[in-house]
Design an enzyme around this catalytic site. Sequence first.
Site, PDB file in Angstrom:
ATOM      1  N   GLU A 102      -1.780  -8.985   3.565  1.00  0.00           N
ATOM      2  CA  GLU A 102      -1.807  -9.439   4.969  1.00  0.00           C
ATOM      3  C   GLU A 102      -3.220  -9.409   5.540  1.00  0.00           C
ATOM      4  O   GLU A 102      -3.551 -10.197   6.423  1.00  0.00           O
ATOM      5  CB  GLU A 102      -0.830  -8.591   5.817  1.00  0.00           C
ATOM      6  CG  GLU A 102      -1.355  -7.265   6.343  1.00  0.00           C
ATOM      7  CD  GLU A 102      -1.501  -6.184   5.271  1.00  0.00           C
ATOM      8  OE1 GLU A 102      -1.185  -6.432   4.088  1.00  0.00           O
ATOM      9  OE2 GLU A 102      -1.969  -5.079   5.629  1.00  0.00           O
ATOM     10  N   HIS A 161      -3.720  -5.094   0.188  1.00  0.00           N
ATOM     11  CA  HIS A 161      -3.185  -5.539   1.480  1.00  0.00           C
ATOM     12  C   HIS A 161      -3.240  -7.063   1.579  1.00  0.00           C
ATOM     13  O   HIS A 161      -4.217  -7.603   2.123  1.00  0.00           O
ATOM     14  CB  HIS A 161      -3.977  -4.914   2.630  1.00  0.00           C
ATOM     15  CG  HIS A 161      -3.580  -3.506   2.939  1.00  0.00           C
ATOM     16  ND1 HIS A 161      -2.576  -3.189   3.822  1.00  0.00           N
ATOM     17  CD2 HIS A 161      -4.052  -2.326   2.454  1.00  0.00           C
ATOM     18  CE1 HIS A 161      -2.442  -1.864   3.885  1.00  0.00           C
ATOM     19  NE2 HIS A 161      -3.323  -1.314   3.068  1.00  0.00           N
ATOM     20  N   CYS A 188       0.828  -1.217   0.000  1.00  0.00           N
ATOM     21  CA  CYS A 188       0.000   0.000   0.000  1.00  0.00           C
ATOM     22  C   CYS A 188       0.867   1.276   0.000  1.00  0.00           C
ATOM     23  O   CYS A 188       1.444   1.609  -1.012  1.00  0.00           O
ATOM     24  CB  CYS A 188      -1.007  -0.033   1.143  1.00  0.00           C
ATOM     25  SG  CYS A 188      -2.406   1.071   0.857  1.00  0.00           S
TER      26      CYS A 188
END
Length: 239
Positions: free
Chosen positions: A217, A215, A112
């Site tokens: 994660e 993202h 990001c």
Amino acid sequence: MSSRREYPLIGLTPLWDKDKQRYWMFPDYIDCIRHAGGIPVILPLGDTPEDMDRIIHSVDGILFTGGPDIDPVIYGAVDKTGTVDVCAKRDAFEIPLMRLARTLRTPTFCICRGIQILNVAMGGTVYEDIPSQYQTNLHHMQCIPFSEPSHTVAIEKKSGLYELLGADQIWVNSCHHQAIRHLAKGLFVAARSSDGLIEAVELPWESFCVGVQWHPERLGYDNPSSCAMFRAFIEACCR
Ligand code: MN
């Protein structure tokens, strides 16, 4: 690091709470690095050349985390109206750290804000605000939870990302109001969303330097593409 480790140390650029004057971190970054076989360590926001040198020689890889907008002054933008929030401490740390990491070819995963730091550190620029500066029918700041994907990205067939994921399209989440505008010289586009925005970049001559606008994660380690990217990153950090 010159010594080889079984479990590489991965430096995470920290998040900074300006109101409370405190460091903080999202556990998802920590968990994904752990699951992939690395040891996450949260880095200090040092900003001297000595700090940079010590830090980069103490870790096997760096994960540049998400966060606020880069100060547009850094990439030469005059109009600041689209910029929502900046963090001078993080800019002062992350831009020179990124440049040093490229000089030393330290394995780097940029998420990001991280992909924007990579692009700006190498001479590129970003859209300060997608909704007001870029024609799109996609909601890059999705309304559904960030753990769920909301739009697809087309993976460039000649990219390392395509080689890694073995798919020409994947679903990703989207929680960004900025994106790469002018691509820095040397960066290779690895994925775009259907509206043409750059969603992933890489440096083909490095063992692992990948930036993604989504993202991984937050999609979680059991998401196949997130898992593959974190594993490839940690593998590169073991070499
Ligand atoms: Mn997006």
